[in-house]
Design a protein around this motif. Structure first.
Motif, mmCIF file in Angstrom:
data_model
loop_
_atom_site.group_PDB
_atom_site.id
_atom_site.type_symbol
_atom_site.label_atom_id
_atom_site.label_comp_id
_atom_site.label_asym_id
_atom_site.label_seq_id
_atom_site.Cartn_x
_atom_site.Cartn_y
_atom_site.Cartn_z
ATOM 1 N N TYR A 123 0.879 -1.438 0.102
ATOM 2 C CA TYR A 123 -0.071 0.085 0.012
ATOM 3 C C TYR A 123 0.741 1.217 -0.138
ATOM 4 O O TYR A 123 1.769 1.477 1.066
ATOM 5 C CB TYR A 123 -0.917 0.085 1.267
ATOM 6 N N LEU A 124 0.850 1.950 -1.202
ATOM 7 C CA LEU A 124 1.850 3.304 -1.253
ATOM 8 C C LEU A 124 1.218 4.413 -0.934
ATOM 9 O O LEU A 124 0.094 4.868 -1.126
ATOM 10 C CB LEU A 124 2.292 3.146 -2.676
ATOM 11 N N GLU A 125 1.859 5.209 -0.110
ATOM 12 C CA GLU A 125 1.885 6.581 0.245
ATOM 13 C C GLU A 125 2.675 7.452 -0.482
ATOM 14 O O GLU A 125 4.041 7.461 -0.213
ATOM 15 C CB GLU A 125 1.537 6.859 1.689
ATOM 16 N N GLU A 126 2.555 8.609 -1.275
ATOM 17 C CA GLU A 126 3.349 9.406 -1.846
ATOM 18 C C GLU A 126 3.289 10.683 -1.245
ATOM 19 O O GLU A 126 2.041 11.370 -1.391
ATOM 20 C CB GLU A 126 3.345 9.350 -3.295
ATOM 21 N N THR A 127 4.261 11.293 -0.493
ATOM 22 C CA THR A 127 4.256 12.642 -0.115
ATOM 23 C C THR A 127 5.518 13.273 0.557
ATOM 24 O O THR A 127 6.538 12.673 -0.018
ATOM 25 C CB THR A 127 3.191 12.455 1.349
ATOM 26 N N TYR A 128 5.378 14.296 1.120
ATOM 27 C CA TYR A 128 6.647 15.111 1.718
ATOM 28 C C TYR A 128 7.595 14.289 2.711
ATOM 29 O O TYR A 128 6.916 13.388 3.481
ATOM 30 C CB TYR A 128 6.471 16.454 2.190
ATOM 31 N N THR A 129 8.885 14.385 2.956
ATOM 32 C CA THR A 129 9.618 13.910 3.923
ATOM 33 C C THR A 129 8.907 14.037 5.317
ATOM 34 O O THR A 129 8.955 12.892 6.048
ATOM 35 C CB THR A 129 11.072 14.238 3.727
ATOM 36 N N THR A 130 8.508 15.306 5.577
ATOM 37 C CA THR A 130 8.365 15.585 6.949
ATOM 38 C C THR A 130 6.781 14.931 7.021
ATOM 39 O O THR A 130 6.530 14.266 8.460
ATOM 40 C CB THR A 130 7.933 17.104 7.223
ATOM 41 N N GLU A 131 5.880 14.731 6.139
ATOM 42 C CA GLU A 131 4.688 13.862 6.388
ATOM 43 C C GLU A 131 5.161 12.410 6.441
ATOM 44 O O GLU A 131 4.557 11.823 7.339
ATOM 45 C CB GLU A 131 3.781 14.278 5.354
ATOM 46 N N LEU A 132 5.956 11.933 5.926
ATOM 47 C CA LEU A 132 6.355 10.457 6.024
ATOM 48 C C LEU A 132 6.862 10.172 7.298
ATOM 49 O O LEU A 132 6.593 9.134 8.020
ATOM 50 C CB LEU A 132 7.425 10.186 4.860
ATOM 51 N N ILE A 133 7.755 11.189 7.923
ATOM 52 C CA ILE A 133 8.320 10.780 9.362
ATOM 53 C C ILE A 133 7.019 10.900 10.275
ATOM 54 O O ILE A 133 6.813 9.982 11.233
ATOM 55 C CB ILE A 133 9.045 12.155 9.712
ATOM 56 N N SER A 134 5.909 11.824 10.220
ATOM 57 C CA SER A 134 4.992 11.935 11.048
ATOM 58 C C SER A 134 4.236 10.578 10.879
ATOM 59 O O SER A 134 3.562 10.085 11.939
ATOM 60 C CB SER A 134 4.033 13.238 10.690
ATOM 61 N N ALA A 147 15.142 10.589 0.765
ATOM 62 C CA ALA A 147 16.615 11.251 0.854
ATOM 63 C C ALA A 147 17.089 11.006 2.335
ATOM 64 O O ALA A 147 16.311 11.534 3.121
ATOM 65 C CB ALA A 147 16.615 12.452 0.150
ATOM 66 N N ASP A 148 18.247 11.025 2.236
ATOM 67 C CA ASP A 148 18.936 10.846 3.508
ATOM 68 C C ASP A 148 19.132 12.295 4.047
ATOM 69 O O ASP A 148 20.253 12.910 4.423
ATOM 70 C CB ASP A 148 20.305 10.304 3.324
ATOM 71 N N THR A 149 18.096 13.002 4.545
ATOM 72 C CA THR A 149 18.000 14.260 5.217
ATOM 73 C C THR A 149 17.331 14.264 6.555
ATOM 74 O O THR A 149 17.158 15.515 7.088
ATOM 75 C CB THR A 149 17.468 15.256 4.179
ATOM 76 N N ILE A 150 16.830 13.194 7.140
ATOM 77 C CA ILE A 150 16.320 13.191 8.170
ATOM 78 C C ILE A 150 17.312 13.471 9.534
ATOM 79 O O ILE A 150 18.200 12.969 9.539
ATOM 80 C CB ILE A 150 15.588 11.973 8.553
ATOM 81 N N SER A 151 16.757 14.022 10.441
ATOM 82 C CA SER A 151 17.645 14.327 11.631
ATOM 83 C C SER A 151 16.746 13.753 13.122
ATOM 84 O O SER A 151 17.297 13.860 14.088
ATOM 85 C CB SER A 151 17.737 15.874 11.994
ATOM 86 N N ASP A 152 15.550 13.338 12.715
ATOM 87 C CA ASP A 152 14.857 12.560 13.801
ATOM 88 C C ASP A 152 15.636 11.457 14.265
ATOM 89 O O ASP A 152 16.130 10.772 13.726
ATOM 90 C CB ASP A 152 13.645 12.196 13.430
ATOM 91 N N THR A 153 15.309 10.879 15.503
ATOM 92 C CA THR A 153 15.847 9.726 16.392
ATOM 93 C C THR A 153 14.677 8.952 16.480
ATOM 94 O O THR A 153 13.756 9.307 16.232
ATOM 95 C CB THR A 153 16.819 10.123 17.594
#
Length: 314
Positions: A123-134, A147-153
């Motif tokens: 099941y695919l969700e296509e969206t922004y990086t911030t939304e994917l993290i959420s 892309a490897d731009t996340i800073s979350d732990t």
């Protein structure tokens, strides 16, 4: 207190709207509202502040929602444990991807997964990086490719591939016969960029910091035009409105503009991005993660080389 009530609470927290939350849970809005009100009365606190048209989360509600997500995640583990006893790759996986990866990776990836894991629909969700993290944090998706731009732990990550960038110009541009372009040459051009929220936009600006006026506190990109998607931007390039930078994986999909645009490599070392897979540390279907990584690395993405690195904890 029931798991269904907790599910409704998570849905409202995600959607910030009772109607949309009810639709996502396939129930009527009155049923969802009554269930949440019943839970609030049982707990003796308000989880949400109901102010038309906005819904906000109370401080105690935020803590309840965080715990509710953990409870739902743990409850899903019971089913997953049973399924793994039967077939480690049985059951769907909810996969999120950023906009600048999904159109170019997903078609071949689905074919590969249908062979490697035929009982594991995606099941695919296509969206922004911030939304994917959420969505990862709330359990709305299981895995994300970005892309490897996340800073979350609090996540596990695994590198998938490194992807080079290319400059794209209209067929009548003075650079059309160039063999390569230096990143700093972009500063004198009208650049076509994705809109705010796209991490690829930030990566392009990072290639040539002179695109941004350093003496202004907030990023003010000079001589730029924004587009809603890479395909839209390529059409704009074909019309001579400016130039852009693309991830190499999208180049084979430029067939409609093949005679009106030209792609040119960057001068070595070429700017690139590292694409990774991200999942919660509590996600236990490691066979699914391993199979997904295997499927990605068996695709043939233009301008990419695959990375053989173990998962790491952030």
């Amino acid at each position: 207190m029931t798991l269904t009530e907790l599910k409704y609470v998570i849905a409202v927290a995600r959607e910030r709207h009772f109607g949309r939350a009810a639709e996502s849970c396939f129930v009527s809005q009155p049923s969802l509202s009554v269930a949440i009100k019943k839970l609030e009365e049982e707990l003796g606190v308000s989880i949400f502040e109901r102010r038309t048209p906005d819904i906000s989360i109370t401080p105690v509600g935020a803590a309840i929602i965080e715990q509710a997500q953990k409870v739902l995640e743990e409850s899903r583990l019971i089913s997953e444990i049973a399924k793994r006893g039967q077939d480690p790759l049985a059951g769907p996986i909810r996969l999120g991807m950023i906009y600048t990866v999904a159109p170019y990776l997903m078609p071949e990836l689905i074919v590969k997964l249908s062979t490697l894991a035929p009982k594991m629909p995606v099941y695919l969700e296509e969206t922004y990086t911030t939304e994917l993290i959420s969505q990862l944090r709330t359990g709305a998706i299981d895995v994300a490719i970005m892309a490897d731009t996340i800073s979350d732990t609090g996540f596990m990550t695994q590198a998938l591939y490194q992807e080079s960038f290319v400059v794209t110009v209209p067929s009548h541009h003075p650079w059309v016969n160039r063999n390569y372009i230096g990143p700093q040459e972009l500063r004198d051009q009208t650049m076509l960029l994705l809109g705010a929220g796209h991490c690829f936009r930030d990566q392009i600006i990072g290639i040539c910091p002179d695109l941004v006026r350093a003496n202004i506190g907030i990023a003010d990109v000079q001589r730029t035009v924004e587009g809603s998607s890479l395909q839209t931007i390529c059409h704009m390039v074909a019309q001579g409105l400016g130039i852009t930078v693309l991830p190499a994986s999208c180049v084979p999909y430029l067939r409609s503009n093949v005679n009106s645009i030209k792609t040119i490599p960057f001068k070595s070392p070429s700017p690139s991005r590292r694409v990774i897979m991200v999942w919660r540390k509590s996600f236990t279907r490691m066979s699914a993660i391993e199979t997904l990584a295997q499927a990605v690395k068996s695709t043939t993405l233009n301008g990419c080389f695959y990375l053989d690195e173990p998962p790491v904890a952030d």
